[in-house]
Every structure is written in structure tokens, then in C-alpha cells.
Design a protein around this motif. Structure first.
Motif, PDB file in Angstrom:
ATOM      1  N   ASN A 196       0.864  -1.189   0.000  1.00 44.72           N
ATOM      2  CA  ASN A 196       0.000   0.000   0.000  1.00 44.72           C
ATOM      3  C   ASN A 196       0.897   1.234   0.000  1.00 44.72           C
ATOM      4  N   ILE A 197       0.808   2.050  -1.030  1.00 43.13           N
ATOM      5  CA  ILE A 197       1.633   3.254  -1.131  1.00 43.13           C
ATOM      6  C   ILE A 197       0.831   4.441  -0.605  1.00 43.13           C
ATOM      7  N   ILE A 198       1.350   5.053   0.463  1.00 43.49           N
ATOM      8  CA  ILE A 198       0.656   6.153   1.134  1.00 43.49           C
ATOM      9  C   ILE A 198       1.279   7.478   0.699  1.00 43.49           C
ATOM     10  N   SER A 199       0.487   8.340   0.112  1.00 42.97           N
ATOM     11  CA  SER A 199       0.990   9.612  -0.401  1.00 42.97           C
ATOM     12  C   SER A 199       1.688  10.417   0.694  1.00 42.97           C
ATOM     13  N   GLU A 200       2.737  11.130   0.300  1.00 44.93           N
ATOM     14  CA  GLU A 200       3.445  12.010   1.227  1.00 44.93           C
ATOM     15  C   GLU A 200       2.922  13.441   1.173  1.00 44.93           C
ATOM     16  N   SER A 201       1.865  13.683   0.424  1.00 48.12           N
ATOM     17  CA  SER A 201       1.311  15.036   0.321  1.00 48.12           C
ATOM     18  C   SER A 201       0.785  15.505   1.674  1.00 48.12           C
ATOM     19  N   SER A 202       0.980  16.775   1.946  1.00 52.11           N
ATOM     20  CA  SER A 202       0.486  17.347   3.206  1.00 52.11           C
ATOM     21  C   SER A 202      -1.029  17.301   3.297  1.00 52.11           C
ATOM     22  N   THR A 203      -1.713  17.165   2.157  1.00 50.51           N
ATOM     23  CA  THR A 203      -3.169  17.106   2.158  1.00 50.51           C
ATOM     24  C   THR A 203      -3.681  15.812   2.780  1.00 50.51           C
ATOM     25  N   GLY A 204      -2.778  14.870   3.031  1.00 59.70           N
ATOM     26  CA  GLY A 204      -3.177  13.637   3.696  1.00 59.70           C
ATOM     27  C   GLY A 204      -3.526  13.857   5.154  1.00 59.70           C
ATOM     28  N   GLY A 205      -3.146  15.029   5.687  1.00 61.30           N
ATOM     29  CA  GLY A 205      -3.440  15.327   7.084  1.00 61.30           C
ATOM     30  C   GLY A 205      -2.907  14.272   8.018  1.00 61.30           C
ATOM     31  N   ALA A 206      -3.780  13.754   8.883  1.00 54.36           N
ATOM     32  CA  ALA A 206      -3.360  12.744   9.847  1.00 54.36           C
ATOM     33  C   ALA A 206      -3.389  11.340   9.271  1.00 54.36           C
ATOM     34  N   THR A 210       3.689  10.166   6.908  1.00 56.89           N
ATOM     35  CA  THR A 210       4.609  11.304   6.890  1.00 56.89           C
ATOM     36  C   THR A 210       3.846  12.601   7.153  1.00 56.89           C
ATOM     37  N   PRO A 211       3.197  12.742   8.300  1.00 56.82           N
ATOM     38  CA  PRO A 211       2.371  13.925   8.553  1.00 56.82           C
ATOM     39  C   PRO A 211       3.200  15.209   8.531  1.00 56.82           C
ATOM     40  N   THR A 212       2.584  16.270   8.054  1.00 54.93           N
ATOM     41  CA  THR A 212       3.208  17.591   8.009  1.00 54.93           C
ATOM     42  C   THR A 212       2.549  18.490   9.038  1.00 54.93           C
ATOM     43  N   CYS A 213       3.355  19.155   9.865  1.00 55.93           N
ATOM     44  CA  CYS A 213       2.809  20.043  10.887  1.00 55.93           C
ATOM     45  C   CYS A 213       2.788  21.470  10.341  1.00 55.93           C
ATOM     46  N   ALA A 214       1.616  21.932   9.944  1.00 56.12           N
ATOM     47  CA  ALA A 214       1.482  23.263   9.342  1.00 56.12           C
ATOM     48  C   ALA A 214       1.897  24.370  10.293  1.00 56.12           C
ATOM     49  N   ALA A 215       1.764  24.143  11.591  1.00 52.61           N
ATOM     50  CA  ALA A 215       2.060  25.186  12.573  1.00 52.61           C
ATOM     51  C   ALA A 215       3.553  25.299  12.885  1.00 52.61           C
ATOM     52  N   ASP A 216       4.341  24.338  12.429  1.00 55.41           N
ATOM     53  CA  ASP A 216       5.775  24.337  12.761  1.00 55.41           C
ATOM     54  C   ASP A 216       6.531  25.207  11.760  1.00 55.41           C
ATOM     55  N   PHE A 434      -1.870  15.851  17.487  1.00 49.66           N
ATOM     56  CA  PHE A 434      -1.416  16.362  16.201  1.00 49.66           C
ATOM     57  C   PHE A 434      -2.346  17.426  15.636  1.00 49.66           C
ATOM     58  N   ASN A 435      -3.635  17.126  15.530  1.00 48.93           N
ATOM     59  CA  ASN A 435      -4.560  18.068  14.894  1.00 48.93           C
ATOM     60  C   ASN A 435      -4.636  19.389  15.640  1.00 48.93           C
ATOM     61  N   GLU A 436      -4.585  19.322  16.957  1.00 46.15           N
ATOM     62  CA  GLU A 436      -4.687  20.542  17.765  1.00 46.15           C
ATOM     63  C   GLU A 436      -3.407  21.354  17.703  1.00 46.15           C
ATOM     64  N   ARG A 437      -2.271  20.710  17.934  1.00 48.30           N
ATOM     65  CA  ARG A 437      -1.007  21.436  17.993  1.00 48.30           C
ATOM     66  C   ARG A 437      -0.562  21.916  16.624  1.00 48.30           C
ATOM     67  N   CYS A 438      -0.878  21.159  15.591  1.00 43.88           N
ATOM     68  CA  CYS A 438      -0.384  21.496  14.255  1.00 43.88           C
ATOM     69  C   CYS A 438      -1.400  22.236  13.398  1.00 43.88           C
ATOM     70  N   ASN A 439      -2.559  22.554  13.962  1.00 42.58           N
ATOM     71  CA  ASN A 439      -3.587  23.297  13.238  1.00 42.58           C
ATOM     72  C   ASN A 439      -3.928  22.642  11.894  1.00 42.58           C
ATOM     73  N   THR A 440      -4.191  21.352  11.950  1.00 39.03           N
ATOM     74  CA  THR A 440      -4.518  20.616  10.730  1.00 39.03           C
ATOM     75  C   THR A 440      -5.802  21.165  10.115  1.00 39.03           C
ATOM     76  N   SER A 441      -5.758  21.410   8.827  1.00 36.77           N
ATOM     77  CA  SER A 441      -6.935  21.927   8.134  1.00 36.77           C
ATOM     78  C   SER A 441      -8.118  20.981   8.313  1.00 36.77           C
ATOM     79  N   PRO A 445      -7.918  14.839   6.271  1.00 37.01           N
ATOM     80  CA  PRO A 445      -8.266  13.740   7.181  1.00 37.01           C
ATOM     81  C   PRO A 445      -7.758  14.013   8.591  1.00 37.01           C
ATOM     82  N   GLN A 446      -8.575  13.678   9.583  1.00 35.64           N
ATOM     83  CA  GLN A 446      -8.260  13.994  10.970  1.00 35.64           C
ATOM     84  C   GLN A 446      -7.676  12.809  11.741  1.00 35.64           C
TER      85      GLN A 446
END
Length: 476
Positions: A196-206, A210-216, A434-441, A445-446
Motif C-alpha cells: 500500500n503506497i501512502i501519499s506524502e502530500s500534506s493534504t493527507g493530514g493525519a 509522513t504527517p506535516t505540521c502546518a504550525a511548525d 497532532f490536529n490541535e497542535r499542528c492546526n490541521t486543516s 483527514p483527521q
């Protein structure tokens, strides 16, 4: 004494002599008094050099007596590789061009080997790719880990069901996952593995490995700033090379690039003459620069990155609470900077205080080479255990980093210094969300759900066609 008694006595003497001969001869040591891991260069090439087992605490890696592993979670970095061109290869080519353009006609001193040495990236298309030859080849490393884990955890597979394998969508990561799967499943890989190949795009959210922290906002500045940091010992190395070869004008930054280049050379050629061009003190200083980077940018020094690690720890904790009915094996493959946040979120390898920037922190409390060398991996075991003199019957959790058991500081009362699942859950809950600290859109996905909703097709088990020129991200 009768002849029968004499015979019996003689046989007894022969037996005792034979027993003695099964032991080492007089004067031989049962245990070595020399421990030389501290002088092994692989402990100072940080995350760029070949894999090495973690320096252990002496705890038995095997499953404790009376326990059985009924779930296992692997989070593994890709294997040994060529450098990326951007940020690495272009710097190496630049410093080599600088040296070639100097007035030096014959290299002397510690750089004498340069009279015959050639750069190991023979084709620019090899940049970013996994190494496939040499004693430290990345693909061989991944395959060997799979065979080792088949021996260790093969009892978790019923020999007929589909085994999901999860890989972040980067070419070398996917190839590592495939080779691990081939090592684990052997002849059954083509029919029983489901990559299963999981996208590294930041739009994947949680819902990502490879989650991206938008707030960092400090993430990239921290990484980029680390690459320009030096230590006094590297100034000494530059001065020594320049004195030995008049006309050369290397700087400490040039030296860091050469040391990085040396680490990568081992991934490809198995030997690098650059290793001996630098002193051990210089290698220690070089390694610490990388320790600082991982600690501050993607480790316990960043509260944002601890929150990033919470995505994986929370998802796997839920699976442990559900038990083997939700699956017994979860093989996941990522990058180094996706593992250090998880280790931090578990409270492992967290120094007593922040690492100093101006001096090396001795003794080591945070060492990147012990966490994320090439092929580095975190293995979490869920164990069902019988009662012992120190613990009650129940479910326990152990963390293993690069094949060394690493106990949780606040929870180690179970068999093999393991932690009861309920207490382990409290450790996971202590990390920031993660969602709270990183302000995930809210449009992303949450939560992570692919461990429950994965494909079972063999479509991505093999590469479809050749690897593209300097290909990095991939969907197949």
C-alpha cells in the motif's frame, strides 16, 4: 579394590577430563574486556552511513519467557542509498570541483588517496536511489531484515492470508518495503503481499505515514540552519588539509560536505578512504552536529514534532487495544525524519535537558546513529504474558530500536522490562495531539485509517517499468 571398581573409577576420571575439555583452556577469558563500539565509525556517520545495531542495555532481545508476541509494528527507514542531488550531491560536486581547480598537482598527507580516487556516483541517475551492491547495499539490508523478521515473527502469519505492507510514496522507501516483503514472505510474496503506497502530500493530514505540521514554522529554517553548522574540530581538519596541500583553501563547511560524502560512499562501495583522512575527534564532532539537528528539528526538542509522532503512536495504540483481531503484523516504511518524532512521542531517548549548541553533550543522551541510521527501525511488540514473580498475567508492550530493547523510563515492571498496555496507553496520551497542535486543516483527514482500510491487491508489489531519471515520489 576389585577390578570392577578400578574400571568404574577409571571411566569416571575419563568422563571428568572430557567434561573439563569442553570448557575453555586455562587462561582463556570467558568474556572480552574490550568494548570497542565507541570507536566504530558507523556510530559517527549519523543518519547518512550504513546501518548498525543500537548500543544495547544488555536486555535480551528475544521474547521473555512466558510471553508471546501477538502483534508487531515495524516503522523502518529505507535502506542504504545514494545521496540526493539537491542539498547533498550538488554540494559534493561543488567542493570536489573547488579542490580540482586548486593549484594542487599531487595530493599529499591525509589526502594522498585523491591521486587515484574517483567520485562514486558514476551516473547522475543514481542520485536518490537505493544502493544495490556492496557489503552495505540498501536493498540487501531490507531483504535481510525481512528474513530475520520472518524467523522472529513468522508465527503471526497463517501462511495463507494477505499481508499488508505500508510505504510512504517515495521511490526508495517503496523499494525497501518491497524487498523487506520478499525477505519475509519468500516464495509467497507475489501472491500474499499487498503493498500500500501512502501519499506524502500534506493534504493527507493525519491519514499519513509522513504527517506535516502546518504550525511548525521553524521546521525548514531549523533543517537548513543545521547544514551550515560546524564545530571547532572541523576547522582544525580544514587547516590540516590546507597545510599539507598548499594552494588548497578548504573551509569547515567544505569539510562537513566531505564527511557527508564519505558516509554515503560506504553505502555504495563498502570502503571509503575518506574515513581515515579525518581523526576520531573530528568524526565525533561531525556526528554531534547531526545529533543537534535531529534533536532540535525533528525530535524531542520540538513540541510540534512530538505531536507529529503522536499520529503513529495513537493509531498503533488503538490496534493494540483491539488486539490481534484487527491484524497481527503492521510493516511500515518511511524516512528518518518520520521516525524520530515517533520515538520522541513515546518519551524514548529524551535528554534530561536540551542539548547544548556550543559543546558536545557527554555522555550521549541523544544519538542519531542509534535511532535512524540507514535502515534504522522502531519495532513495537504487543505481548501476552503469564504471571511472574514480578508481574501479573496480562498484555505488555516493548519498544525495540535497531534490535535493542529500550525500556520506557516510567514503565518497565513487566517481563523483559516491558510496560503494561494500560500504562503504555497513558504514555501515548501524554504527547500533544497532532490536529490541535499542528492546526490541521479541517478539510484534511483527521485520523489515520489505512491500517484498517488497506488494499489487498498485488498491483504495487513490483515496479511497473524502469525507475525514472532521478525519480523520487512514486505511485507505483
Amino acid at each position: 579394590m576389585s577390578s570392577t571398581s578400578l574400571l568404574a573409577a577409571g571411566l569416571a576420571l575419563i568422563s571428568s577430563v572430557s567434561a573439563l575439555r569442553s570448557y575453555p583452556q586455562f587462561g582463556e577469558k570467558q568474556f572480552s574486556q574490550s568494548f570497542l563500539d565507541g570507536y566504530n565509525l558507523l556510530k559517527f556517520t549519523s543518519s547518512l552511513g550504513p546501518y548498525s545495531n543500537r548500543v544495547s542495555y544488555g536486555i535480551d532481545r528475544n521474547t521473555p519467557a512466558g510471553c508471546e508476541v501477538d502483534q508487531v509494528f515495524l516503522l523502518m527507514r529505507h535502506g542504504e542509498r545514494y545521496p540526493d542531488y539537491s542539498g547533498f550531491g550538488q554540494n559534493y560536486e561543488a567542493v570536489l570541483a573547488k579542490m580540482a581547480a586548486s593549484n594542487v598537482t599531487s595530493w599529499k598527507g591525509d589526502l594522498t588517496f585523491l591521486n587515484d580516487w574517483t567520485y562514486y556516483v558514476e551516473d547522475p541517475g543514481m542520485y536518490s536511489q537505493e544502493s544495490y551492491s556492496g557489503a552495505y547495499a540498501g536493498l540487501a539490508d531490507a531483504y535481510a531484515r525481512g528474513t530475520d523478521y520472518r524467523l522472529r515473527y513468522g508465527h503471526l502469519w497463517d501462511k495463507k492470508s494477505i499481508v499488508p505492507i505500508f510505504a510512504a510514496g517515495y521511490s526508495r522507501v517503496v523499494e525497501t518495503a518491497r524487498y523487506f516483503g520478499q525477505g519475509f514472505l519468500g516464495y509467497n510474496y507475489s501472491t500474499n503481499a499487498a503493498v500500500n503506497i501512502i501519499s506524502e502530500s500534506s493534504t493527507g493530514g493525519a491519514n499519513s505515514l509522513t504527517p506535516t505540521c502546518a504550525a511548525d514554522s521553524n521546521y525548514l529554517p531549523c533543517l537548513l540552519g543545521s547544514f551550515s553548522k560546524t564545530m571547532p574540530e572541523l576547522e582544525v581538519a580544514a587547516a590540516r588539509f590546507n597545510a599539507q596541500n598548499p594552494g588548497l583553501n578548504l573551509t569547515a563547511i567544505d569539510v562537513t560536505h566531505l564527511m557527508q560524502m564519505a558516509a554515503f560512499e560506504l553505502n555504495v562501495r563498502s570502503y571509503t578512504p575518506w574515513a581515515e583522512a579525518f581523526t576520531l575527534d573530528e568524526w565525533v564532532s561531525y556526528g554531534y552536529i547531526w545529533d543537534l539537528m535531529y534533536y532540535n528539528c525533528v525530535g524531542p526538542g520540538s513540541e510540534y514534532q512530538i505531536a507529529v509522532g503522536q499520529v503513529y503512536t495513537n493509531a498503533t495504540r488503538v490496534l493494540m487495544q483491539q488486539g490481534p483481531k484487527s491484524g497481527s503484523m503492521f510493516w511500515s516504511f518511511v524516512h528518518d525524519t518520520n521516525i524520530t518524532p515517533v520515538v520522541a512521542a513515546l518519551g524514548l531517548d529524551v535528554p534530561d535537558k536540551p542539548l547544548p549548541n556550543d559543546t558536545i553533550h557527554f555522555p550521549y543522551q541523544y544519538r542519531a546513529s542509534d535511532i535512524v541510521p540507514m535502515g534504522g527501525h522502531l519495532t513495537i511488540e504487543r505481548m501476552t504474558c503469564n504471571a511472574t514473580a514480578k508481574s501479573v498475567e496480562g498484555v505488555y508492550v516493548r519498544a525495540v530500536i535497531n534490535e535493542a530493547v529500550v525500556p520506557f523510563n516510567t514503565c518497565q515492571g513487566g517481563p523483559g522490562f516491558s510496560c503494561p498496555l494500560a500504562n503504555y496507553s497513558a504514555i501515548v496520551d501524554a504527547a500533544p495531539r497532532f490536529n490541535e497542535r499542528c492546526n490541521t486543516s479541517s478539510t484534511y483527514p483527521q485520523y489515520l485509517d489505512f491500517f484498517w482500510n488497506y488494499n489487498t491487491t498485488t498491483q504495487y508489489n513490483y515496479l511497473a517499468g524502469p525507475i525514472g531519471y532521478q525519480q523520487t515520489y512514486t505511485d507505483a
